[in-house]
Design a protein around this motif. Structure first.
Motif, PDB file in Angstrom:
ATOM      1  N   LEU A   1      70.019  51.419  74.963  1.00  0.00           N
ATOM      2  CA  LEU A   1      70.664  52.415  75.851  1.00  0.00           C
ATOM      3  C   LEU A   1      72.046  52.575  75.446  1.00  0.00           C
ATOM      4  CD1 LEU A   1      69.100  51.264  79.296  1.00  0.00           C
ATOM      5  CD2 LEU A   1      68.386  53.211  77.768  1.00  0.00           C
ATOM      6  N   ALA A   2      72.771  51.454  75.211  1.00  0.00           N
ATOM      7  CA  ALA A   2      74.241  51.532  74.537  1.00  0.00           C
ATOM      8  C   ALA A   2      74.179  52.276  73.283  1.00  0.00           C
ATOM      9  CB  ALA A   2      74.808  50.455  74.280  1.00  0.00           C
TER      10      ALA A   2
ATOM     11  N   ARG B   1      73.816  56.186  74.094  1.00  0.00           N
ATOM     12  CA  ARG B   1      74.982  56.652  74.814  1.00  0.00           C
ATOM     13  C   ARG B   1      76.140  56.780  73.624  1.00  0.00           C
ATOM     14  NH1 ARG B   1      79.163  53.185  76.926  1.00  0.00           N
ATOM     15  NH2 ARG B   1      77.571  51.499  76.583  1.00  0.00           N
TER      16      ARG B   1
ATOM     17  N   GLY C   1      75.083  60.021  71.658  1.00  0.00           N
ATOM     18  CA  GLY C   1      75.599  61.201  72.627  1.00  0.00           C
ATOM     19  C   GLY C   1      77.063  61.553  72.208  1.00  0.00           C
TER      20      GLY C   1
ATOM     21  N   GLU D   1      83.135  53.240  79.021  1.00  0.00           N
ATOM     22  CA  GLU D   1      82.375  54.376  79.436  1.00  0.00           C
ATOM     23  C   GLU D   1      83.235  55.624  78.576  1.00  0.00           C
ATOM     24  OE1 GLU D   1      82.112  56.372  83.841  1.00  0.00           O
ATOM     25  OE2 GLU D   1      83.364  54.644  83.522  1.00  0.00           O
TER      26      GLU D   1
END
Length: 139
Positions: free
Chosen positions: A43-44, A47, A50, A123
């Motif tokens: 998932l990291a 992220r 993207g 983030e």
């Protein structure tokens, strides 16, 4: 004006480095998702993929919520995949820096290395939100 500049830089980025770096993160994410235990790493990676495909106009902000688990995750990530992906950023930055127009792209490539090496506890925000978060609040 800032939007137009970001758009032009993102298009040039996409053509020169974005697609290949995106594929590297995509492959790392797919491999990490093969095991249930390593899904957070996948998932990291997705992220960051993207972010890497369209980086201008967005920034990485430290959330301060990593904790001990985030530190352990960052160390494992760096050893297994982070340094390989960071090496990809260095190689593409060197190739981009050959031309005058590529120098800002190369600099952006090098600025991606910290999040590439240590993605947990970070983030990705649009630039305006990131700047607003860093401003001290009035009391």
């Amino acid at each position: 004006m800032r939007f137009l500049l970001s758009l032009v830089l993102n298009i040039i980025w996409l053509l020169t480095a974005g697609w290949s770096l995106f594929l590297g993160y995509l492959v790392a994410g797919i491999l990490a998702c093969l095991l249930v235990v390593t899904i957070p790493f996948g998932l990291a990676s997705f992220r960051i993929a993207g972010f890497v495909i369209w980086p201008f106009g967005r920034e990485v902000v430290d959330t301060g919520r990593g904790g001990a688990a985030g530190t352990i995750g960052n160390v494992l990530w760096f050893v297994i995949a982070g340094w390989w992906l960071a090496l990809g950023h260095v190689v593409t930055a060197l190739a981009q820096a050959v031309t005058i127009i590529g120098i800002p792209l190369a600099w952006a490539n090098l600025k991606l290395i910290p999040v590439t090496c240590f993605p947990f506890g970070k983030e990705i925000l649009d630039a305006d939100s990131a700047r607003a978060r860093m401003l001290p609040t009035a009391r």
